[in-house]
Design an enzyme around this catalytic site. Sequence first.
Site, PDB file in Angstrom:
ATOM      1  N   ALA A  34      36.730 -35.446  18.856  1.00 34.39           N
ATOM      2  CA  ALA A  34      36.491 -36.855  18.531  1.00 34.39           C
ATOM      3  C   ALA A  34      37.686 -37.731  18.884  1.00 34.39           C
ATOM      4  O   ALA A  34      37.544 -38.777  19.519  1.00 34.39           O
ATOM      5  CB  ALA A  34      36.148 -36.982  17.053  1.00 34.39           C
ATOM      6  N   ARG A  66      30.127 -38.256  16.560  1.00 34.44           N
ATOM      7  CA  ARG A  66      31.434 -38.935  16.607  1.00 34.44           C
ATOM      8  C   ARG A  66      32.209 -38.767  17.910  1.00 34.44           C
ATOM      9  O   ARG A  66      33.198 -39.462  18.124  1.00 34.44           O
ATOM     10  CB  ARG A  66      32.300 -38.443  15.444  1.00 34.44           C
ATOM     11  CG  ARG A  66      32.689 -36.985  15.592  1.00 34.44           C
ATOM     12  CD  ARG A  66      33.227 -36.408  14.295  1.00 34.44           C
ATOM     13  NE  ARG A  66      33.645 -35.019  14.467  1.00 34.44           N
ATOM     14  CZ  ARG A  66      32.815 -33.995  14.578  1.00 34.44           C
ATOM     15  NH1 ARG A  66      31.520 -34.173  14.546  1.00 34.44           N
ATOM     16  NH2 ARG A  66      33.290 -32.775  14.738  1.00 34.44           N
ATOM     17  N   VAL A 105      44.855 -24.090  25.045  1.00 30.86           N
ATOM     18  CA  VAL A 105      46.249 -24.429  25.320  1.00 30.86           C
ATOM     19  C   VAL A 105      47.186 -23.543  24.495  1.00 30.86           C
ATOM     20  O   VAL A 105      47.244 -23.640  23.288  1.00 30.86           O
ATOM     21  CB  VAL A 105      46.521 -25.923  25.058  1.00 30.86           C
ATOM     22  CG1 VAL A 105      47.984 -26.235  25.295  1.00 30.86           C
ATOM     23  CG2 VAL A 105      45.649 -26.777  25.970  1.00 30.86           C
ATOM     24  N   CYS A 181      37.172 -30.587   9.154  1.00 29.96           N
ATOM     25  CA  CYS A 181      35.981 -31.390   9.418  1.00 29.96           C
ATOM     26  C   CYS A 181      34.709 -30.584   9.177  1.00 29.96           C
ATOM     27  O   CYS A 181      33.653 -31.137   8.918  1.00 29.96           O
ATOM     28  CB  CYS A 181      35.991 -31.873  10.855  1.00 29.96           C
ATOM     29  SG  CYS A 181      37.447 -32.820  11.243  1.00 29.96           S
TER      30      CYS A 181
END
Lengths: 339, 67
Positions: A34, A66, A105, A181
């Site tokens: 988001a 979102r 990453v 979340c």
Amino acid sequence: MNERYSRQMLFPPIGKEGQKKLREKHALIVGAGALGAANAETLTRAGVGKLTIADRDYVEWSNLQRQQLYCEGDAVRKTPKAIAAANRLKAINSEVEVIARIMDVGIQEIEELIEGVDLIIDSTDNFDIRFLVNDISQKHRIPWIYGGCVGSYGLSYTFLPGVSPCLNCLMDKLPLGGTTCDTAGVIQPAIQMVAAHQSAEALKILAEDFESLRGTLVSFDVWKNHFSSVNVSSLKNPHCLTCGANPVYPFLDYRNQTKTALLCGRDTVQIRPSALQDVDVAYLEKSLVSQGINVESNPYLLSFKINQARVVVFKDGRVLVHGVRDILQAKNLYHRFLG
Amino acid sequence: MNVVINGDAMVLPETVNSVSRLLEHFNLEQKVVIVELNQHILDKSMHAETILTDGDRIEIVHFVGGG
Ligand SMILES: [Zn+2]
């Protein structure tokens, strides 16, 4: 020259000069969820020169509420977020060079991604990556902008190497199984508020108006109507292992790298082989089909279902196992079907 | 005790008399927080011994990971 950036150039702190500077800059956005989508759209519309967006995941239905760059087709096709984001961004502004990187990453990746970058915007969903970003930022003297958001609450801070304290100074420990979340939910206005703070600071840095940087840790709750802005410069630790007098960059040490991770509380385990190497997706698909397994695929990944679990194999060798309760169960499936 | 927390005036129970107790009161003791008391950032080691007094203005910022 067309009128594309006229309103931004009429804004005195940016002006023609700032616009030119923006055009010469390269921003790296880590994470295309988001916050990543919102920041990427703002910088793309603003006309940054180059934008790299790195993400390890693909678009799902639960993202669409979102994550503003994605649409239903992306969820249906399970398009990797980096690709879906880049497609949309190129349609918004073809003048910006957008580079999509489908990757988890880690240490090796961040060292490569950082090449030629002027600013890092954090749009990740966990602190493992943020401490990595924090170390690389100090090592290469590149600013980064933290953003975090859960529920209706969010916060942001701009880390300027040599000026501000670093994340390691501000956080003496990792949050223990904090709300995410996926457990506490999140609403779009909170995301937009965090992203607005992040991208405003990004524009200041990219247009080189450093004096206008906020300098405080800002936090807010858009539902409870709270706002707070705190000066944290006194927390700069002269003995910090990342930004102190004798930095060792502890999070760039391979011994600290996680190989398996439970992703942000959604019954998903990511398995990252110790040496990432491209998987021949077509070959794997054939072999699974020959075992009677129903396989779905697109050019970037393939997925199949085994009992309650769904296994997604990315071309770079990473595997997500959804619908499992623990890492062991995920590893078993991994070894059974993928060697 | 009357204090202002993140801009909201509130009344704290008598047992909530230190910064540590305050964090427990808001279920923030497990979280990574930064506490500002009357415009002064508190060192984390001082949370337990820092006593709250009537009229204190407190800002509590906790870090969250989502994004
Ligand atoms: Zn530091």
